[in-house]
Design an enzyme around this catalytic site. Structure first.
Site, mmCIF file in Angstrom:
data_model
loop_
_atom_site.group_PDB
_atom_site.id
_atom_site.type_symbol
_atom_site.label_atom_id
_atom_site.label_comp_id
_atom_site.label_asym_id
_atom_site.label_seq_id
_atom_site.Cartn_x
_atom_site.Cartn_y
_atom_site.Cartn_z
ATOM 1 N N ASP A 41 58.876 44.507 -31.100
ATOM 2 C CA ASP A 41 57.573 45.011 -31.546
ATOM 3 C C ASP A 41 56.750 45.569 -30.388
ATOM 4 O O ASP A 41 56.828 45.075 -29.262
ATOM 5 C CB ASP A 41 56.816 43.858 -32.229
ATOM 6 C CG ASP A 41 55.678 44.381 -33.082
ATOM 7 O OD1 ASP A 41 55.730 45.564 -33.490
ATOM 8 O OD2 ASP A 41 54.731 43.615 -33.331
HETATM 9 C C1 FPP Z 1 58.831 48.351 -33.841
HETATM 10 O O1 FPP Z 1 57.781 48.848 -32.978
HETATM 11 C C2 FPP Z 1 60.115 49.016 -33.564
HETATM 12 C C3 FPP Z 1 60.775 49.851 -34.413
HETATM 13 C C4 FPP Z 1 60.272 50.173 -35.749
HETATM 14 C C5 FPP Z 1 62.039 50.519 -34.038
HETATM 15 C C6 FPP Z 1 62.657 50.124 -32.738
HETATM 16 C C7 FPP Z 1 63.923 50.883 -32.557
HETATM 17 C C8 FPP Z 1 64.533 51.079 -31.371
HETATM 18 C C9 FPP Z 1 63.994 50.510 -30.100
HETATM 19 C C10 FPP Z 1 65.819 51.876 -31.337
HETATM 20 C C11 FPP Z 1 66.992 51.036 -31.750
HETATM 21 C C12 FPP Z 1 68.237 51.826 -31.823
HETATM 22 C C13 FPP Z 1 69.471 51.298 -31.953
HETATM 23 C C14 FPP Z 1 70.624 52.201 -32.070
HETATM 24 C C15 FPP Z 1 69.712 49.862 -31.981
HETATM 25 P P1 FPP Z 1 56.512 49.488 -33.668
HETATM 26 O O2 FPP Z 1 56.863 50.897 -34.093
HETATM 27 O O3 FPP Z 1 56.077 48.581 -34.775
HETATM 28 O O4 FPP Z 1 55.399 49.544 -32.555
HETATM 29 P P2 FPP Z 1 53.883 49.028 -32.711
HETATM 30 O O5 FPP Z 1 53.982 47.582 -33.045
HETATM 31 O O6 FPP Z 1 53.269 49.277 -31.365
HETATM 32 O O7 FPP Z 1 53.239 49.828 -33.784
HETATM 33 MG MG MG Z 2 54.781 46.843 -34.937
#
Ligand code: FPP
Ligand code: MG
Length: 347
Positions: A41
């Site tokens: 996250d």
């Molecule tokens: C949550 O952070 C993360 C995600 C929705 C996606 C994370 C994906 C990757 C790091 C790539 C993975 C790829 C493979 C092939 C395994 P957020 O978007 O909720 O961030 P925030 O909490 O700051 O809003």
């Molecule tokens: Mg998030």
């Protein structure tokens, strides 16, 4: 001059690797977790903090994942699970969903590169979740990656995509019911095939053909005191003399016991059946769950599997998560190891 600085940085990297190995040797005196799960996250917040485009946060998140995987496997952790995309994430802006899917596609291909981490550590990859919900290119790439790594057996990476825990539980219960229904049909079918149609009719009368039976281990029929109460009630209502009533009550109880005995022999859904059909059934339950960015919610992730799991929520955003946070989580796990072991043994 450039050559010198290249050599210096090589030397520096070598020293860091050496120190990390020493640290891991010390940690390995205690128990090492089999399985660590991560909720990655804080990627968008990281991009904002860096004044970069949103996507840069997810890219940095992927690099962070690669370092974390390296640390875990070096430490001897066999299973690593990451929450890469929840079913709820489909509700994000379409451009963001598209960006994440494109990134996933690009990174899956990168994972399979010959020089990549998968080959370095002999990792088997599983994509866990309701894969039907993915767009075709990503689903095909995920299936290809699973097939390409199916023979690897040194370590396991489970990537949860189009996943929520509730969806997984519903899926597992449905599959268990389907399986048991098939078993039940075979059970009744074999009775008919053996010419025991009488038995089948009898089962119908007893309501045994209606469907699945969910057993309660404590449910052993009427206790002696209940039988006496039943006899007393009949006497009070003037339904016959005491000897007569007692005989009828006992007969009824015997019939009840017979039905229960028959029900006990029927296929029933047990905890292990549901577990067997979980998408995560390919791995043991996680010992540690780390959620970055200081959030303490599980967000519909591994709800079934984390009943006895050490939770850690370092305040840093996912791309900032480093070795020290992992070490801290492992030390906490070691501190409460005896407690969790006792709980697991009880189960
Ligand atoms: C949550 O952070 C993360 C995600 C929705 C996606 C994370 C994906 C990757 C790091 C790539 C993975 C790829 C493979 C092939 C395994 P957020 O978007 O909720 O961030 P925030 O909490 O700051 O809003
Ligand atoms: Mg998030």
């Amino acid at each position: 001059m450039e050559k010198m600085s290249g050599r210096t940085s090589q030397l520096f990297r070598g020293s860091v690797t050496f120190l990390r190995k020493c640290l891991f040797n010390v940690i390995s005196i205690g128990p090492i977790p089999d399985h660590i799960a991560f909720i990655m996250d804080g990627n968008r917040r990281y991009a904002k903090k860096q004044n970069s485009a949103e996507g840069a946060g997810h890219k940095a998140g992927y690099s962070s994942l690669m370092s974390m995987l390296g640390y875990c496997y070096e430490l001897g952790v066999k299973y690593v699970t990451v929450y890469a995309f929840s079913i709820d994430n489909f509700k994000r802006r379409p451009e963001e969903v598209q960006y994440l899917m494109d990134l996933m596609l690009e990174k899956i291909d990168e994972l399979l590169e010959h020089e990549g981490i998968i080959n370095q550590y002999g990792i088997r990859v599983y994509f866990i979740g309701n894969l039907k919900l993915l767009n075709e290119p990503v689903r095909v790439a995920a299936e290809k990656a699973m097939k390409a790594t199916a023979k690897n057996n040194k370590a396991v990476l489970l990537v949860c995509v189009a996943y929520t825990s509730r969806d997984e539980i519903v899926h597992a219960v449905k599959e268990s019911c389907k399986n048991k229904r098939r078993e039940l049909q075979t059970h009744l079918g074999s009775k008919v095939a053996n010419g025991a149609s009488e038995g089948v009719e009898e089962d119908k009368k007893m309501g045994l053909n209606k469907g699945l039976v969910i057993h309660d281990a404590q449910d052993d029929g009427l206790e002696g005191s209940e039988a006496v109460e039943k006899t007393d009630r009949m006497l009070y209502k003037g339904e016959g003399n005491s000897d007569d009533i007692a005989t009828r009550t006992c007969k009824g109880l015997l019939e009840d016991a017979e039905v229960r005995e028959k029900q006990r022999k029927l296929p029933s859904i047990k905890l292990v059946d549901v577990e067997k059909h979980m998408y995560m059934g390919v791995a043991p339950n996680p010992d540690i769950l780390i959620r970055s960015s200081g959030e303490t919610r599980l967000s519909n992730f591994l709800l079934w599997q984390t009943a006895n799991c050490s939770l850690s929520s370092p305040a840093v955003l996912w791309p900032e998560l480093g070795l020290r946070h992992l070490v801290w989580a492992v030390l906490n796990f070691q501190r409460s190891y005896q407690y969790f072991e006792k709980k697991r043994k009880k189960i």
